[in-house]
Design a protein around this motif. Structure first.
Motif, PDB file in Angstrom:
ATOM      1  N   ASP A 119     -30.680 114.943 -47.130  1.00  0.00           N
ATOM      2  CA  ASP A 119     -31.833 115.301 -47.959  1.00  0.00           C
ATOM      3  C   ASP A 119     -32.665 116.381 -47.275  1.00  0.00           C
ATOM      4  N   PHE A 120     -32.954 116.168 -46.000  1.00  0.00           N
ATOM      5  CA  PHE A 120     -33.728 117.114 -45.198  1.00  0.00           C
ATOM      6  C   PHE A 120     -33.616 116.703 -43.742  1.00  0.00           C
ATOM      7  N   LEU A 121     -34.050 117.592 -42.846  1.00  0.00           N
ATOM      8  CA  LEU A 121     -34.096 117.232 -41.434  1.00  0.00           C
ATOM      9  C   LEU A 121     -35.370 117.762 -40.794  1.00  0.00           C
ATOM     10  N   ILE A 122     -35.863 116.986 -39.835  1.00  0.00           N
ATOM     11  CA  ILE A 122     -37.057 117.320 -39.060  1.00  0.00           C
ATOM     12  C   ILE A 122     -36.671 117.262 -37.588  1.00  0.00           C
ATOM     13  N   SER A 123     -36.921 118.343 -36.854  1.00  0.00           N
ATOM     14  CA  SER A 123     -36.591 118.394 -35.431  1.00  0.00           C
ATOM     15  C   SER A 123     -37.861 118.511 -34.610  1.00  0.00           C
ATOM     16  N   ILE A 124     -37.976 117.670 -33.606  1.00  0.00           N
ATOM     17  CA  ILE A 124     -39.137 117.682 -32.717  1.00  0.00           C
ATOM     18  C   ILE A 124     -38.752 118.318 -31.384  1.00  0.00           C
ATOM     19  N   ASP A 125     -39.296 119.478 -31.138  1.00  0.00           N
ATOM     20  CA  ASP A 125     -39.122 120.247 -29.895  1.00  0.00           C
ATOM     21  C   ASP A 125     -37.655 120.522 -29.572  1.00  0.00           C
ATOM     22  N   VAL A 126     -36.893 120.863 -30.589  1.00  0.00           N
ATOM     23  CA  VAL A 126     -35.500 121.256 -30.387  1.00  0.00           C
ATOM     24  C   VAL A 126     -35.038 122.029 -31.622  1.00  0.00           C
ATOM     25  N   VAL A 127     -34.096 122.932 -31.415  1.00  0.00           N
ATOM     26  CA  VAL A 127     -33.367 123.520 -32.529  1.00  0.00           C
ATOM     27  C   VAL A 127     -31.896 123.211 -32.316  1.00  0.00           C
ATOM     28  N   ILE A 128     -31.345 123.780 -31.275  1.00  0.00           N
ATOM     29  CA  ILE A 128     -29.949 123.501 -30.944  1.00  0.00           C
ATOM     30  C   ILE A 128     -29.886 123.107 -29.478  1.00  0.00           C
ATOM     31  N   ARG A 129     -28.991 122.205 -29.139  1.00  0.00           N
ATOM     32  CA  ARG A 129     -28.933 121.692 -27.773  1.00  0.00           C
ATOM     33  C   ARG A 129     -28.550 122.765 -26.765  1.00  0.00           C
ATOM     34  N   ARG A 130     -27.519 123.520 -27.069  1.00  0.00           N
ATOM     35  CA  ARG A 130     -27.023 124.498 -26.095  1.00  0.00           C
ATOM     36  C   ARG A 130     -26.458 125.721 -26.797  1.00  0.00           C
ATOM     37  N   ILE A 131     -26.751 126.892 -26.256  1.00  0.00           N
ATOM     38  CA  ILE A 131     -25.988 128.106 -26.546  1.00  0.00           C
ATOM     39  C   ILE A 131     -25.637 128.690 -25.192  1.00  0.00           C
ATOM     40  N   ASN A 132     -24.367 128.649 -24.852  1.00  0.00           N
ATOM     41  CA  ASN A 132     -23.922 129.036 -23.517  1.00  0.00           C
ATOM     42  C   ASN A 132     -23.034 130.269 -23.551  1.00  0.00           C
ATOM     43  N   LYS A 133     -23.088 131.026 -22.479  1.00  0.00           N
ATOM     44  CA  LYS A 133     -22.108 132.080 -22.274  1.00  0.00           C
ATOM     45  C   LYS A 133     -20.769 131.410 -21.971  1.00  0.00           C
ATOM     46  N   PRO A 134     -19.655 132.004 -22.432  1.00  0.00           N
ATOM     47  CA  PRO A 134     -18.343 131.360 -22.249  1.00  0.00           C
ATOM     48  C   PRO A 134     -18.035 130.966 -20.809  1.00  0.00           C
ATOM     49  N   ASN A 135     -18.349 131.823 -19.831  1.00  0.00           N
ATOM     50  CA  ASN A 135     -18.033 131.498 -18.433  1.00  0.00           C
ATOM     51  C   ASN A 135     -18.812 130.272 -17.960  1.00  0.00           C
ATOM     52  N   PHE A 136     -20.081 130.185 -18.373  1.00  0.00           N
ATOM     53  CA  PHE A 136     -20.883 129.015 -17.995  1.00  0.00           C
ATOM     54  C   PHE A 136     -20.348 127.767 -18.680  1.00  0.00           C
ATOM     55  N   ALA A 137     -19.925 127.900 -19.943  1.00  0.00           N
ATOM     56  CA  ALA A 137     -19.396 126.753 -20.685  1.00  0.00           C
ATOM     57  C   ALA A 137     -18.165 126.177 -20.001  1.00  0.00           C
ATOM     58  N   VAL A 138     -17.320 127.043 -19.463  1.00  0.00           N
ATOM     59  CA  VAL A 138     -16.117 126.585 -18.751  1.00  0.00           C
ATOM     60  C   VAL A 138     -16.516 125.788 -17.506  1.00  0.00           C
ATOM     61  N   LYS A 139     -17.473 126.310 -16.741  1.00  0.00           N
ATOM     62  CA  LYS A 139     -17.926 125.620 -15.533  1.00  0.00           C
ATOM     63  C   LYS A 139     -18.579 124.279 -15.877  1.00  0.00           C
ATOM     64  N   ALA A 140     -19.382 124.275 -16.935  1.00  0.00           N
ATOM     65  CA  ALA A 140     -20.054 123.033 -17.334  1.00  0.00           C
ATOM     66  C   ALA A 140     -19.038 121.988 -17.780  1.00  0.00           C
ATOM     67  N   LEU A 141     -18.005 122.426 -18.494  1.00  0.00           N
ATOM     68  CA  LEU A 141     -16.968 121.507 -18.960  1.00  0.00           C
ATOM     69  C   LEU A 141     -16.230 120.890 -17.779  1.00  0.00           C
ATOM     70  N   ARG A 142     -15.873 121.714 -16.804  1.00  0.00           N
ATOM     71  CA  ARG A 142     -15.161 121.203 -15.627  1.00  0.00           C
ATOM     72  C   ARG A 142     -16.047 120.224 -14.850  1.00  0.00           C
ATOM     73  N   TYR A 143     -17.304 120.578 -14.646  1.00  0.00           N
ATOM     74  CA  TYR A 143     -18.231 119.722 -13.895  1.00  0.00           C
ATOM     75  C   TYR A 143     -18.388 118.366 -14.574  1.00  0.00           C
ATOM     76  N   THR A 144     -18.572 118.393 -15.908  1.00  0.00           N
ATOM     77  CA  THR A 144     -18.751 117.142 -16.653  1.00  0.00           C
ATOM     78  C   THR A 144     -17.516 116.276 -16.582  1.00  0.00           C
ATOM     79  N   MET A 145     -16.346 116.889 -16.709  1.00  0.00           N
ATOM     80  CA  MET A 145     -15.095 116.143 -16.634  1.00  0.00           C
ATOM     81  C   MET A 145     -14.962 115.417 -15.299  1.00  0.00           C
ATOM     82  N   GLU A 146     -15.257 116.119 -14.209  1.00  0.00           N
ATOM     83  CA  GLU A 146     -15.111 115.538 -12.875  1.00  0.00           C
ATOM     84  C   GLU A 146     -16.090 114.388 -12.664  1.00  0.00           C
ATOM     85  N   LYS A 147     -17.341 114.578 -13.079  1.00  0.00           N
ATOM     86  CA  LYS A 147     -18.347 113.530 -12.919  1.00  0.00           C
ATOM     87  C   LYS A 147     -18.023 112.321 -13.790  1.00  0.00           C
ATOM     88  N   ALA A 148     -17.575 112.564 -15.024  1.00  0.00           N
ATOM     89  CA  ALA A 148     -17.241 111.456 -15.926  1.00  0.00           C
ATOM     90  C   ALA A 148     -16.051 110.660 -15.397  1.00  0.00           C
TER      91      ALA A 148
END
Length: 325
Positions: A119-148
């Motif tokens: 019907d509608f959406l209301i966002s409080i102090d956020v629009v989108i969680r992340r917009i990353n440069k591809p190289n950073f996204a790769v590093k973040a993905l690897r880091y998260t995988m290892e920690k998880a």
């Protein structure tokens, strides 16, 4: 004032707090990362008259909702699917959404995937969680995988059932206050701690944090600018009513999100944004009246058409819907 509810899911249950009349289909409220439905404890009661009812959800691993099984990676996609599970459980065809921080991001992702179901959406102090440069996204993905992988293995290996470190309630308040970047005023920490800690079985008057520790390394939706724009354009094409509330003393909405706000402003006549000048990231908890004063007129414009749908009864609908999960 509210009813504690549980919605069954394959790994356990989703907990929530339902404010207002349960015969009225609610406005669904989603909290931020590592918070829980207590984050709306001061805001939800102020919205009930305009909304009819408000259902504040503890996302998996948060609050009193079940943790995901050992070996599973927490991913934002699972939180998006929680909304689908709730719709199936109550047999709702459309939902109204309110989200803070990560919860607002989940609402945006859901609305972009299924605009005809919102019907509608209301966002409080956020629009989108992340917009990353591809190289950073790769590093973040690897880091998260290892920690998880490490944290999941720890769950498998730890058979001692030892209790986590415990603290006095005042120490828990201070730890949450600091961990939030001091955006939750100290006197408001109790609302989140009520569903975030458990009483120690070993020490009197001490508590330990009971949320799933694996949430620290949750897999986010790794968006690049083109994907972020595509999601925003799907919302624009549907002309979805969409309101973003920003905290002037918060840095959570950065240049990338402001770019998306620009696209939404240009292409969606039902989009609006408002600023609470001195608002910290948790301004909805610290300044609930000011927040409600902005949200209520929006609800009055866009909420009435869905009030007549009803929640299809508290018990009978739940019993009918269990077979669908």
């Amino acid at each position: 004032m509210f009813t504690e509810i549980q919605i069954p899911v394959p790994w356990g249950h989703i907990s929530g707090l339902w404010y207002g009349d349960r015969s009225i289909q609610p406005l669904i409220a989603l909290h931020g990362w590592l918070d829980n439905s207590g984050t709306f404890a001061k805001l939800a009661p102020l919205l009930v008259e305009a909304a009819g009812s408000v259902l504040c959800i503890d996302l998996p691993g948060h609050g009193r909702s079940s943790h995901l099984p050992a070996g599973i990676l927490y991913h934002i996609a699972e939180f998006i699917r929680v909304l689908t599970r709730i719709m199936q459980y109550y047999n709702w065809s459309k939902i109204s959404l309110l989200g803070h921080s990560m919860g607002g991001g989940v609402c945006l992702y859901f609305a972009s995937l299924y605009p005809s179901k919102v019907d509608f959406l209301i966002s409080i102090d956020v629009v989108i969680r992340r917009i990353n440069k591809p190289n950073f996204a790769v590093k973040a993905l690897r880091y998260t995988m290892e920690k998880a992988l490490r944290d999941n293995q720890r769950l498998v290996d730890d058979t001692s059932n030892e209790e986590p470190p415990s603290y006095t309630f005042a120490e828990c308040e201070r730890r949450l206050y600091e961990a939030s970047g001091r955006s939750i005023l100290l006197e408001n920490c109790k609302y989140i701690l009520e569903r975030n800690i458990s009483k120690s079985r070993i020490f009197a008057d001490r508590y330990y944090f009971s949320r799933d520790t694996r949430l620290k390394y949750i897999m986010d939706q790794q968006s690049v600018e083109a994907l972020g724009k595509a999601m925003a354009m799907r919302i624009c094409a549907a002309k979805l009513p969409y309101m973003v509330l920003r905290g002037g003393a918060s840095s959570n909405i950065g240049p990338d999100s402001l770019k998306i706000i620009g696209w939404l402003t240009e292409d969606n006549p039902n989009f609006e944004t408002h600023l609470i000048a001195d608002g910290l990231h948790h301004f909805h908890l610290n300044q609930p009246e000011a927040t409600a004063n902005l949200i209520i007129p929006f609800l009055k414009r866009y909420r009435p058409q869905s009030l007549g749908d009803g929640a299809q009864s508290d018990v009978s609908s739940e019993l009918r819907s269990k077979a669908k999960l």
